[in-house]
Design a protein around this motif. Structure first.
Motif, mmCIF file in Angstrom:
data_model
loop_
_atom_site.group_PDB
_atom_site.id
_atom_site.type_symbol
_atom_site.label_atom_id
_atom_site.label_comp_id
_atom_site.label_asym_id
_atom_site.label_seq_id
_atom_site.Cartn_x
_atom_site.Cartn_y
_atom_site.Cartn_z
ATOM 1 N N ALA A 9 2.502 3.931 10.032
ATOM 2 C CA ALA A 9 2.545 5.370 10.278
ATOM 3 C C ALA A 9 3.361 6.093 9.207
ATOM 4 N N MET A 10 4.479 5.496 8.795
ATOM 5 C CA MET A 10 5.318 6.107 7.766
ATOM 6 C C MET A 10 4.614 6.106 6.410
ATOM 7 N N ALA A 11 3.871 5.039 6.111
ATOM 8 C CA ALA A 11 3.117 4.989 4.857
ATOM 9 C C ALA A 11 2.027 6.056 4.848
ATOM 10 N N LEU A 12 1.314 6.205 5.957
ATOM 11 C CA LEU A 12 0.275 7.227 6.044
ATOM 12 C C LEU A 12 0.849 8.627 5.890
ATOM 13 N N ALA A 13 2.082 8.811 6.352
ATOM 14 C CA ALA A 13 2.740 10.116 6.237
ATOM 15 C C ALA A 13 3.297 10.371 4.841
ATOM 16 N N GLY A 14 3.200 9.359 3.954
ATOM 17 C CA GLY A 14 3.611 9.562 2.573
ATOM 18 C C GLY A 14 5.079 9.333 2.292
ATOM 19 N N PHE A 15 5.729 8.507 3.110
ATOM 20 C CA PHE A 15 7.157 8.277 2.917
ATOM 21 C C PHE A 15 7.471 7.156 1.925
ATOM 22 N N GLY A 16 6.478 6.367 1.512
ATOM 23 C CA GLY A 16 6.762 5.315 0.550
ATOM 24 C C GLY A 16 5.749 4.185 0.610
ATOM 25 N N VAL A 54 0.834 -1.206 0.000
ATOM 26 C CA VAL A 54 0.000 0.000 0.000
ATOM 27 C C VAL A 54 0.868 1.255 0.000
ATOM 28 N N ILE A 55 0.253 2.352 -0.446
ATOM 29 C CA ILE A 55 0.868 3.678 -0.387
ATOM 30 C C ILE A 55 -0.194 4.680 0.016
ATOM 31 N N ALA A 56 0.227 5.862 0.439
ATOM 32 C CA ALA A 56 -0.714 6.952 0.680
ATOM 33 C C ALA A 56 -1.333 7.367 -0.649
ATOM 34 N N LYS A 57 -2.605 7.724 -0.635
ATOM 35 C CA LYS A 57 -3.327 8.034 -1.874
ATOM 36 C C LYS A 57 -2.641 9.145 -2.653
ATOM 37 N N ARG A 58 -2.057 10.109 -1.945
ATOM 38 C CA ARG A 58 -1.433 11.236 -2.643
ATOM 39 C C ARG A 58 -0.171 10.841 -3.402
ATOM 40 N N LEU A 59 0.338 9.616 -3.179
ATOM 41 C CA LEU A 59 1.515 9.146 -3.916
ATOM 42 C C LEU A 59 1.147 8.397 -5.191
ATOM 43 N N LEU A 60 -0.145 8.256 -5.460
ATOM 44 C CA LEU A 60 -0.580 7.508 -6.636
ATOM 45 C C LEU A 60 0.039 8.091 -7.913
ATOM 46 N N GLY A 61 0.686 7.227 -8.693
ATOM 47 C CA GLY A 61 1.315 7.650 -9.939
ATOM 48 C C GLY A 61 2.717 8.201 -9.770
ATOM 49 N N LYS A 62 3.199 8.271 -8.546
ATOM 50 C CA LYS A 62 4.536 8.789 -8.276
ATOM 51 C C LYS A 62 5.473 7.644 -7.888
ATOM 52 N N GLU A 63 6.763 7.845 -8.080
ATOM 53 C CA GLU A 63 7.744 6.869 -7.630
ATOM 54 C C GLU A 63 7.782 6.842 -6.108
ATOM 55 N N ALA A 64 7.755 5.649 -5.546
ATOM 56 C CA ALA A 64 7.749 5.526 -4.086
ATOM 57 C C ALA A 64 8.804 4.514 -3.664
ATOM 58 N N GLY A 65 9.639 4.889 -2.715
ATOM 59 C CA GLY A 65 10.606 3.957 -2.153
ATOM 60 C C GLY A 65 9.920 2.945 -1.248
#
Length: 289
Positions: free
Chosen positions: A227-234, A174-185
């Motif tokens: 918590a880190m995923a919710l904060a948008g870190f990856g 999973v990722i935070a919704k705002r990371l959709l379509g972006k590169e995520a570590g």
């Protein structure tokens, strides 16, 4: 001699395998072999016959085993006596449980149990998955509750243990919704952890361009990774039971196709040795349910 050395010796004596014992002790096999050689140097005698498979105890090792088991059991009893002295509960059922299941699964499961047995009480101790079964074997608990993948237990030696399946779960990316379509570590688990090994298998099946994703954060805790995923870190691979509300609210969304998920079982484990009367009553109920 340190207690860790005693437990290293016992792990090898019980499994007869350097590989399995090193996995049980959560260290690399070369490092574990050096520890065993250090113990043998300390006592001044070879404790294991390495010319046979499985590895066997030498006569000196057999003698040392008696003392090592007494020391281990004595420490376990000291810990349990200390815990009992500081508890306000009378004769509770003792459960060691992974931190994730303690938060996501246990409360509603125990609520169902107390509907059947309202007089029962429980003392819950959160541990790493790998430590739960170790504490159970040492007599520090009546039951252990852990995740397990089908055909892949978080422990190698099942001797003297009985297991029941209580429920199902899954690891999902999973990722935070705002990371959709972006590169995520990748927000990864600490090396050697059970969930970390599960995730390694999932990543191995990814296309080569995704397999090389950069790990940007690491923790042994699913709760911290959430918590880190919710904060948008990856991106994080998390137990579905832990993030059920996050998925419903679309705070977290699937990061990969559904085939990159791993179904898990929720197991309760006990020793074949005698347990308390209430614990035995609960076990019989669970077996018949």
């Amino acid at each position: 001699m340190e207690l860790t050395e005693i437990e290293d010796f016992l792990a090898l004596a019980r499994t007869g395998s350097f590989r399995r014992a090193s996995e049980f002790r959560n260290i690399t096999q070369p490092a574990f072999s050096r520890r065993i050689m250090g113990i043998e140097e300390r006592v001044g005698a070879p404790l294991f016959d390495r010319t046979v498979s499985p590895v066997d105890l030498t006569p000196a090792g057999q003698r040392f085993l008696v003392h090592a088991e007494q020391i281990s059991k004595g420490i376990a009893k000291a810990i349990e006596d200390t815990r009992s002295a500081s508890s306000a509960l009378y004769n509770p059922i003792r459960v060691v449980i992974s931190h994730t299941l303690a938060i996501s699964f246990f409360p509603m499961w125990w609520k169902d149990c107390t509907r059947k047995f309202p007089e029962m009480s429980v003392r819950l101790t959160g541990q790493r998955i790998e430590q739960c079964v170790s504490d159970l074997r040492e007599g520090l608990a009546d039951f252990a509750m852990v995740h397990a993948a089908p055909n892949f237990l978080p422990f190698n030696d099942t001797t003297g243990l009985q297991t029941l399946k209580l429920g199902s779960d899954a690891i999902v990316p999973v990722i935070a919704k705002r990371l959709l379509g972006k590169e995520a570590g990748l927000l990864g688990y600490a090396p050697g952890s059970f969930l970390g090994r599960c995730v390694e298998g999932l990543i191995h099946d990814l296309p080569s361009h995704r397999r090389q994703m950069n790990t940007v954060f690491e923790s042994p805790s699913s709760e911290v990774l959430r918590a880190m995923a919710l904060a948008g870190f990856g991106m994080a691979f998390l137990p579905e039971s832990l993030i059920e509300d996050d998925l419903k609210g679309e705070f977290l969304i699937p990061a990969l196709p559904k085939r990159y998920r791993l179904d898990l079982d929720v197991l309760i484990i006990r020793r074949q040795a005698a347990i308390g009367a209430d614990a035995e009553k609960l076990w019989k109920y669970l077996r018949s349910a």
